[in-house]
Scaffold this active site. Structure first.
Site, short mmCIF file in Angstrom:
data_model
loop_
_atom_site.label_atom_id
_atom_site.label_comp_id
_atom_site.label_asym_id
_atom_site.label_seq_id
_atom_site.Cartn_x
_atom_site.Cartn_y
_atom_site.Cartn_z
N HIS A 25 0.85 -1.19 0.00
CA HIS A 25 0.00 0.00 0.00
C HIS A 25 0.88 1.24 0.00
O HIS A 25 2.09 1.18 0.19
CB HIS A 25 -0.97 0.01 1.19
CG HIS A 25 -0.34 0.17 2.53
ND1 HIS A 25 -1.03 0.54 3.64
CD2 HIS A 25 0.94 0.00 2.96
CE1 HIS A 25 -0.23 0.60 4.69
NE2 HIS A 25 0.96 0.27 4.30
N CYS A 44 6.18 5.66 4.37
CA CYS A 44 4.94 4.98 3.99
C CYS A 44 4.25 5.66 2.81
O CYS A 44 3.26 5.16 2.28
CB CYS A 44 3.98 4.90 5.18
SG CYS A 44 4.62 3.88 6.52
#
Length: 145
Positions: A25, A44
């Site tokens: 992701h 991230c």
């Protein structure tokens, strides 16, 4: 029915099934600048995505059924989780491959809530449902509280 059997049928019991899936992701808010996304989400926010080995615990709480001695048959619970969650999320890019995350940031919190919503539709409404999702061995979320 003897008193011990009757008593056991009037108390709630929890059963937990643990499953595993791998998924990639990217945490990103399209309404923010690239700089703000990098500042808030750090690595991230990698434009090329990153992955996790997720551990999923699905807890079902209810009363023992006198006919079976089960709250829920673990084979049925396992099949529902595999059909509805791990089959949908495992080895997928959550941002690109999973419809539920098309417009929803696939944070661990959101993955847990989506998992709950999907499973809730497939389990007897008399049963309570709780999700615990480990994104790493040290980070996990629980839903609902």
């Amino acid at each position: 029915m003897n008193d011990k059997v009757e008593d056991s049928l009037n108390r709630k019991v929890a059963i937990t099934r643990r499953e595993h899936f791998n998924a990639a992701h990217r945490l990103h808010n399209p309404d923010w600048t690239e700089e703000k996304n990098k500042k808030v989400f750090g690595k991230c926010n990698n434009p090329n995505y990153h992955g996790h080995n997720y551990e999923l615990e699905v807890k079902v709480i209810g009363y023992v059924q006198p006919e079976t001695g089960y709250v829920i048959d673990t084979k049925i619970l396992s099949d529902v989780i595999k059909d509805q969650i791990t089959g949908r999320f495992d080895h997928k890019n959550l941002n690109l491959d999973v419809a539920e995350f098309k417009n929803l940031n696939p944070t661990a919190e959101n993955i847990a809530m989506v998992t709950y919503d999907i499973l809730r539709e497939h389990l007897d409404q008399k049963l309570e449902l709780k999700i615990k999702l480990y994104e790493t061995p040290r980070n996990y979320v629980e839903f609902p509280l």
